[in-house]
Write a protein that holds these residues in place. Structure first.
Motif, short mmCIF file in Angstrom:
data_model
loop_
_atom_site.label_atom_id
_atom_site.label_comp_id
_atom_site.label_asym_id
_atom_site.label_seq_id
_atom_site.Cartn_x
_atom_site.Cartn_y
_atom_site.Cartn_z
N ASP A 97 0.55 -1.38 0.21
CA ASP A 97 0.10 0.08 -0.25
C ASP A 97 0.75 1.11 -0.16
O ASP A 97 0.63 2.27 -0.82
N ILE A 98 1.61 1.35 0.68
CA ILE A 98 2.56 2.62 0.87
C ILE A 98 3.95 2.98 -0.66
O ILE A 98 3.68 4.04 -0.78
N ILE A 99 3.63 2.02 -1.11
CA ILE A 99 4.37 1.97 -1.65
C ILE A 99 3.97 1.94 -3.12
O ILE A 99 3.64 3.61 -4.92
N HIS A 100 2.45 1.55 -3.99
CA HIS A 100 1.76 2.08 -4.36
C HIS A 100 1.01 3.13 -4.39
O HIS A 100 0.69 4.62 -5.20
N ASP A 101 0.55 4.08 -3.55
CA ASP A 101 0.38 5.02 -3.01
C ASP A 101 1.02 6.47 -2.94
O ASP A 101 1.07 7.22 -3.50
N PHE A 102 2.71 6.08 -2.57
CA PHE A 102 3.46 7.40 -2.78
C PHE A 102 4.35 6.60 -4.16
O PHE A 102 4.69 8.29 -4.84
N GLN A 103 4.41 6.05 -5.21
CA GLN A 103 4.84 6.03 -6.08
C GLN A 103 6.43 6.39 -6.27
O GLN A 103 6.56 7.15 -6.86
N PRO A 104 7.06 5.25 -5.13
CA PRO A 104 8.37 6.11 -5.50
C PRO A 104 9.74 6.01 -6.57
O PRO A 104 9.05 4.85 -7.20
N HIS A 105 10.03 6.59 -6.77
CA HIS A 105 11.50 6.40 -7.66
C HIS A 105 12.77 5.40 -7.11
O HIS A 105 13.03 5.06 -8.14
N VAL A 106 12.77 5.46 -5.86
CA VAL A 106 13.38 5.45 -5.40
C VAL A 106 13.59 4.82 -3.71
O VAL A 106 12.73 5.98 -3.45
N ILE A 107 13.82 3.70 -3.82
CA ILE A 107 14.05 2.96 -2.54
C ILE A 107 15.16 2.87 -1.97
O ILE A 107 15.77 1.85 -2.46
N VAL A 108 15.19 3.58 -0.26
CA VAL A 108 16.68 2.73 0.51
C VAL A 108 16.39 2.28 1.27
O VAL A 108 15.24 2.90 2.56
N HIS A 109 16.73 1.10 1.18
CA HIS A 109 16.16 -0.49 2.19
C HIS A 109 16.67 -0.20 2.58
O HIS A 109 18.45 -1.15 3.69
N CYS A 110 16.82 0.49 4.55
CA CYS A 110 18.16 0.78 5.69
C CYS A 110 17.85 -0.66 6.43
O CYS A 110 18.69 -0.59 7.67
N ALA A 111 16.57 -0.60 6.61
CA ALA A 111 15.88 -1.38 7.92
C ALA A 111 16.45 -3.34 8.21
O ALA A 111 17.13 -3.43 7.20
N ALA A 112 16.90 -3.45 9.30
CA ALA A 112 17.66 -4.56 9.18
C ALA A 112 17.96 -4.74 11.02
O ALA A 112 18.04 -3.77 11.65
N GLU A 113 17.98 -6.03 11.12
CA GLU A 113 18.69 -6.95 12.15
C GLU A 113 20.58 -6.58 12.05
O GLU A 113 19.73 -7.40 11.65
N ARG A 114 21.03 -5.59 12.38
CA ARG A 114 21.93 -5.54 12.70
C ARG A 114 23.05 -5.57 13.44
O ARG A 114 24.79 -5.89 13.41
N ARG A 115 22.73 -6.28 14.81
CA ARG A 115 23.19 -6.98 15.91
C ARG A 115 23.67 -8.36 15.38
O ARG A 115 22.43 -9.22 15.85
N PRO A 116 24.98 -8.78 15.35
CA PRO A 116 25.38 -9.91 15.15
C PRO A 116 25.14 -10.86 16.34
O PRO A 116 24.31 -11.53 16.39
N ASP A 117 25.46 -10.22 17.34
CA ASP A 117 24.42 -11.13 18.30
C ASP A 117 23.21 -11.46 18.93
O ASP A 117 23.04 -12.57 19.15
N VAL A 118 22.17 -10.33 18.40
CA VAL A 118 20.84 -10.58 18.56
C VAL A 118 20.44 -11.46 17.55
O VAL A 118 20.06 -12.67 17.80
N VAL A 119 20.98 -11.31 16.10
CA VAL A 119 20.61 -12.30 14.84
C VAL A 119 21.73 -14.11 15.24
O VAL A 119 20.01 -14.76 15.52
N GLU A 120 22.08 -13.91 16.11
CA GLU A 120 22.75 -15.51 16.79
C GLU A 120 21.93 -15.67 17.60
O GLU A 120 21.54 -16.92 17.76
#
Length: 313
Positions: A59-82
């Motif tokens: 919905d957000i992508i179809h509503d906003f129709q972005p030219h670019v998406i920068v995907h920064c969201a992640a679980e980036r703490r190695p010990d939490v991932v484990e």
């Protein structure tokens, strides 16, 4: 009165995080119509979206129709991932693949933020064409995320980056800034890793690279695939801590270099230096000297500002 809204639209995931905030600011200040989304800390500034909710993402992508998406969201703490492998895999892999598919659906250029931890650190520096071999689950989920993105969207870009620092809301937001209290409270000795070679990278620089890459892509559809960006100063955590002490005129004799390979937590690559020449050849890049960037980032957290005011201001 009509507000002139820029015509170029960018959507940033993880806009509440350390990198996401910098990316949002960079696009916003350079004539892009930027929308950020986050989850726990989103409101009121950003859209609240659970990236695991495929309908909300659609919905957000179809509503906003972005030219670019920068995907920064992640679980980036190695010990939490484990410790939480399923949750981390859902965010780092499944959500990334879905985002790539939705981006392709509206013709948006997706930049997926990945990591130097896709490499095992035995034969640096690493080019984009070198074969990944992640040592820990975090590196594995980010590599699987890269594959999921490119399988769903062959025109996407992967941007691998190393350890980040920058304007933090809390010192724990970055593996670099988290050391500051150990540096400034010199009444007790602190052990610092002096084994792993790192390349601390300012989030402002990564944000500039994302924007430059996006703008290059608007002019040239062949800009896609995998890219590397990194600061150019090689330092262990011990060396970073000493540089921080030096930048703030603090003692560093209480800092103890530990040269053994760490035995606790997720395995880390010894030296996963990234070769950044591919972006440099495109004329893309920005590097803030570590001392300049770290002083700027940590100044608000300096406990004893009084006599140091004279040193800096």
């Amino acid at each position: 009165e009509d507000v002139d809204v820029p015509s170029r639209r960018v959507l940033i995931t993880g806009a509440t995080g350390l990198l996401g905030r910098a990316v949002f600011k960079e696009f916003n200040e350079n004539n892009w119509n930027a929308v950020g989304c986050g989850y726990r800390r989103a409101q009121p500034r950003f859209e609240q979206i659970n990236l695991l909710d495929s309908i909300a993402v659609h919905d957000i992508i179809h509503d906003f129709q972005p030219h670019v998406i920068v995907h920064c969201a992640a679980e980036r703490r190695p010990d939490v991932v484990e410790s939480q492998p399923d949750t981390a895999s859902q965010l780092n892999v499944s959500a990334s693949g879905n985002l790539a598919k939705e981006a392709a659906g509206v013709g948006a250029f997706l930049i997926y933020i990945s990591t130097d931890y896709v490499f095992d650190g035995t034969s640096p520096p690493y080019k984009e064409t070198d074969v990944p071999n992640p040592l820990n689950l975090y590196g594995k989920t980010k590599l699987e995320g890269e594959k999921a993105v490119l399988e769903n969207n062959e025109d996407a870009a992967i941007l691998r980056i190393p350890v980040l620092y920058g304007e933090v809301e809390r010192l724990e937001e970055s593996a670099v800034t988290v050391m500051f209290d150990k540096v400034q409270f010199s009444n007790k000795s602190a052990n610092m890793d002096h084994w792993q070679q790192r390349f601390p990278t300012n989030v402002k620089d990564v944000a500039a690279v994302c924007r430059q890459l996006a703008e290059k892509r608007m002019l040239d559809p062949s800009v896609k695939g995998t890219f590397h960006w990194s600061g150019s100063e090689q330092m262990t955590k011990y060396e970073m801590a000493c540089a921080i002490a030096d930048a703030f005129n603090l003692p560093s004799s209480h800092l103890r270099p530990i040269t053994d390979c760490p035995v606790v937590g997720a395995l880390r690559p010894r030296n996963a230096q990234l070769d950044c020449s591919k972006l440099e050849m495109l004329g893309i890049g920005q590097r803030t000297p570590f001392r300049t960037g770290i002083k700027e980032s940590l100044w608000p957290f300096l406990v004893d500002k009084r006599w140091r005011q004279t040193v800096f201001h």
